[in-house]
Design a protein around this motif. Structure first.
Motif, short mmCIF file in Angstrom:
data_model
loop_
_atom_site.label_atom_id
_atom_site.label_comp_id
_atom_site.label_asym_id
_atom_site.label_seq_id
_atom_site.Cartn_x
_atom_site.Cartn_y
_atom_site.Cartn_z
N GLU A 117 45.57 52.42 52.21
CA GLU A 117 45.18 53.01 53.31
C GLU A 117 43.45 52.53 53.66
OE1 GLU A 117 44.47 57.25 56.14
OE2 GLU A 117 45.28 57.34 54.02
N ALA A 118 42.75 52.41 52.64
CA ALA A 118 41.37 52.22 52.60
C ALA A 118 41.20 50.46 52.55
CB ALA A 118 40.62 52.50 51.40
N GLY A 119 42.20 49.68 52.26
CA GLY A 119 42.18 48.28 52.47
C GLY A 119 41.35 47.71 51.24
N VAL A 120 41.53 48.39 49.99
CA VAL A 120 40.78 48.06 48.78
C VAL A 120 42.10 47.77 47.73
CG1 VAL A 120 38.67 49.17 49.19
CG2 VAL A 120 40.56 50.29 47.90
N ARG A 121 41.76 47.20 46.66
CA ARG A 121 42.62 46.85 45.74
C ARG A 121 42.49 47.63 44.49
NH1 ARG A 121 46.10 42.43 47.08
NH2 ARG A 121 47.16 43.61 45.62
N LEU A 122 43.37 47.99 43.60
CA LEU A 122 43.38 48.99 42.53
C LEU A 122 44.19 48.21 41.44
CD1 LEU A 122 42.95 51.75 41.32
CD2 LEU A 122 45.13 52.49 42.58
N SER A 123 43.31 48.41 40.21
CA SER A 123 44.16 47.79 38.94
C SER A 123 43.94 48.56 37.78
CB SER A 123 43.62 46.37 38.71
OG SER A 123 44.23 45.68 37.94
N ALA A 124 44.58 48.49 36.70
CA ALA A 124 44.30 49.41 35.54
C ALA A 124 44.66 48.65 34.33
CB ALA A 124 45.27 50.45 35.60
N ALA A 125 43.78 49.03 33.24
CA ALA A 125 44.04 48.54 31.99
C ALA A 125 45.27 49.33 31.60
CB ALA A 125 43.30 49.06 30.94
N PRO A 126 45.95 48.52 30.41
CA PRO A 126 45.33 47.47 29.68
C PRO A 126 45.48 45.89 30.11
CG PRO A 126 47.43 48.13 28.51
CD PRO A 126 47.16 49.03 29.74
N CYS A 127 44.64 45.10 29.37
CA CYS A 127 44.82 43.72 30.02
C CYS A 127 45.11 42.92 28.94
CB CYS A 127 43.41 43.48 30.91
SG CYS A 127 42.13 43.37 29.74
N ASN A 128 45.62 43.24 28.02
CA ASN A 128 46.00 42.30 26.83
C ASN A 128 47.17 41.36 27.22
OD1 ASN A 128 47.85 44.84 26.65
ND2 ASN A 128 48.96 43.73 25.06
N VAL A 129 47.94 41.61 28.08
CA VAL A 129 48.80 40.58 28.55
C VAL A 129 48.34 39.36 29.24
CG1 VAL A 129 49.03 41.61 31.21
CG2 VAL A 129 51.01 40.09 30.04
N LEU A 130 46.90 39.58 29.49
CA LEU A 130 46.15 38.33 30.08
C LEU A 130 45.36 37.63 28.91
CD1 LEU A 130 44.51 39.95 33.01
CD2 LEU A 130 46.56 39.00 32.94
N GLY A 131 45.66 37.94 27.82
CA GLY A 131 45.08 37.42 26.34
C GLY A 131 46.06 36.12 25.97
N GLU A 132 45.24 35.27 25.15
CA GLU A 132 45.66 34.31 24.61
C GLU A 132 47.08 34.47 23.97
OE1 GLU A 132 41.89 32.95 26.14
OE2 GLU A 132 42.57 34.81 24.83
N SER A 133 47.07 35.35 22.96
CA SER A 133 48.19 35.71 22.04
C SER A 133 49.36 36.04 22.98
CB SER A 133 47.89 36.70 21.36
OG SER A 133 49.00 37.04 20.53
N ALA A 134 49.04 36.90 24.07
CA ALA A 134 50.45 37.49 24.85
C ALA A 134 50.95 35.92 25.76
CB ALA A 134 50.00 38.55 25.67
N GLN A 135 49.83 35.50 26.28
CA GLN A 135 50.27 34.25 26.93
C GLN A 135 50.99 33.35 26.47
OE1 GLN A 135 49.71 33.94 30.59
NE2 GLN A 135 49.23 36.02 30.64
N THR A 136 50.61 33.07 25.09
CA THR A 136 51.34 32.01 24.21
C THR A 136 52.74 32.63 23.91
OG1 THR A 136 49.16 31.24 23.18
CG2 THR A 136 51.38 30.99 22.00
N ALA A 137 52.92 33.64 23.64
CA ALA A 137 54.39 34.23 23.55
C ALA A 137 55.01 33.85 24.66
CB ALA A 137 54.12 35.78 22.94
N TRP A 138 54.50 34.47 25.67
CA TRP A 138 55.32 34.21 27.34
C TRP A 138 55.39 33.04 27.38
CZ3 TRP A 138 52.85 36.28 32.29
CH2 TRP A 138 53.65 36.26 33.40
N SER A 139 54.74 31.79 27.24
CA SER A 139 54.89 30.62 27.29
C SER A 139 55.95 30.04 26.59
CB SER A 139 53.77 29.87 26.91
OG SER A 139 53.96 28.18 27.23
N ALA A 140 56.14 30.63 25.36
CA ALA A 140 57.22 30.17 24.33
C ALA A 140 58.79 30.74 25.03
CB ALA A 140 57.20 30.60 22.93
#
Length: 386
Positions: A117-140
């Motif tokens: 309603e306010a036209g703003v964005r909302l996000s929340a932790a955790p952000c470990n999915v954005l880390g190199e380890s998780a991204q490597t597993a996801w790529s595999a």
């Protein structure tokens, strides 16, 4: 704010975890710019701002009157997340909240509705999915390293913390680890998101949850005793849209074990520590023949080979430094807003993680198995992850 201009952020809540966020701020020069910090406790505020040399706002209103602050990083106690987030949204600020987004699905949905309603964005932790380890597993997983994925396991056992010397755990600005809050919020709300976010990014929304939780050790040796200790053990089976099934276990009773395993028809991917961006990702091929079965029984499977990381992490923990970049989720939100794209960890994703977490910690509130109402659009891997 024009693209390429650093986003002004303010930290609300100067407790234990705030030091970890602050330590990671320098990794995002040119993307994030700290405008100041605020805490309702004057002693905490003074200690934190003095330690880091940051501007201390006089009040929350003072912070929200500062138009150079476009994004509020909400690091208050979990029970305060909804109130502080709502206040920031009402003032037209984007918000990145520490986990959980809310203590209930209803709280999370109200914040999402307010943000839209306010036209703003909302996000929340955790952000470990954005880390190199998780991204490597996801790529595999995407390139079929283990074939079709059928099953995933996550152990989020933290050891018997109430028997540990946690009173000596002091943050850089002198804040003690908030034992009472952790024991009353519960290890599931504190930790399950580290697995849910990774698995949901890979496999899509959760559709059903079958869970059990229990308070196994009510006396956590606090003084005074806890009036409302949360469950210290939970286990749940998650059924994802694509047919993958995952089992997630949370406890502060069982010995420390943070293994994540992604099991496909041709092998298994293993991550020892999902809170460590530099944690190696290892591949074990599926057992075939008598020798393979023998190695599986004796050694857990074939010899594991290390998957080449999608990139060398620029972040290295140790010696008092956190093992994950806590500010990466904030930077992702700021970059998305600046470029006009949808944040990877958007408000729909945050609501979904909150709903599944509540089902794990409080299965008595839902039918069994519980049908998950929320959903989210597919999440894109990080640009450098291929």
């Amino acid at each position: 704010m024009a693209t390429g201009e650093a986003t002004g952020i303010a930290i609300v809540g100067c407790g234990y975890v705030a030091d970890y966020y602050r330590q990671c701020l320098g990794l995002h020069d040119g993307v994030l710019r700290l405008t100041g910090v605020w805490d309702h406790d004057p002693a905490r505020l003074t200690a934190f701002s003095s330690c880091w040399g940051d501007r201390a706002y006089r009040s929350m209103d003072d912070l929200l009157d500062d138009r150079s602050c476009a994004l509020v990083v909400n690091l208050t106690t979990p029970e305060s997340h909804a109130e502080v987030t709502a206040q920031a949204i009402a003032a037209g600020r984007h918000v990145y909240s520490e986990k959980p987004l809310g203590m209930t699905l209803a709280e999370a949905e109200r914040m999402r509705a307010a943000a839209r309603e306010a036209g703003v964005r909302l996000s929340a932790a955790p952000c470990n999915v954005l880390g190199e380890s998780a991204q490597t597993a996801w790529s595999a997983v995407r390139r079929g390293a283990v074939g079709r994925v059928a099953l995933a396991y996550a152990e989020l056992d933290d050891g018997m913390i109430h028997r540990a010397d946690y009173r000596s755990w002091i943050s850089r600005s002198g804040r003690p680890w908030p034992a009472r809050g952790e024991f009353e919020t519960g290890c599931t709300f504190e930790h399950a998101g580290y697995a849910i976010t990774v698995f949901a990014a890979m496999f899509g929304p959760v559709r059903r949850v079958t869970a059990f939780s229990s308070l196994l050790i009510a006396d956590k040796r606090t003084d005074p005793p806890l009036p409302h200790p949360a469950p210290d053990f939970s286990v749940g089976c998650l059924e994802f849209d694509g047919g993958v099934v995952a089992r997630i276990t949370n406890s502060i009773v069982a010995p420390y074990d943070h293994r994540m395993r992604i099991i496909g028809e041709d092998g298994t991917l293993e991550i020892k520590e999902p809170w460590d961006y530099a944690s190696p990702v290892r591949l074990r091929k599926a057992a075939q023949g008598r020798l393979g079965r023998l190695m599986e029984r004796r050694f857990g499977g074939a010899l594991a080979s290390r998957i080449a990381p999608v990139r060398a992490t620029p972040f290295r923990g140790g010696r008092g430094k956190p093992t994950m970049d806590f500010m990466r989720g904030v930077a992702e939100l700021a970059s998305a807003v600046a470029s006009g794209r949808n944040p990877r960890l958007d408000e729909d994703f945050a609501v979904h993680v909150t709903e599944v977490t509540e089902m794990l910690q409080h299965p008595e509130r839902f039918e069994r198995p519980a049908t998950v109402r929320s959903s989210f659009a597919p999440i894109a891997p990080m640009d450098w992850a291929g």
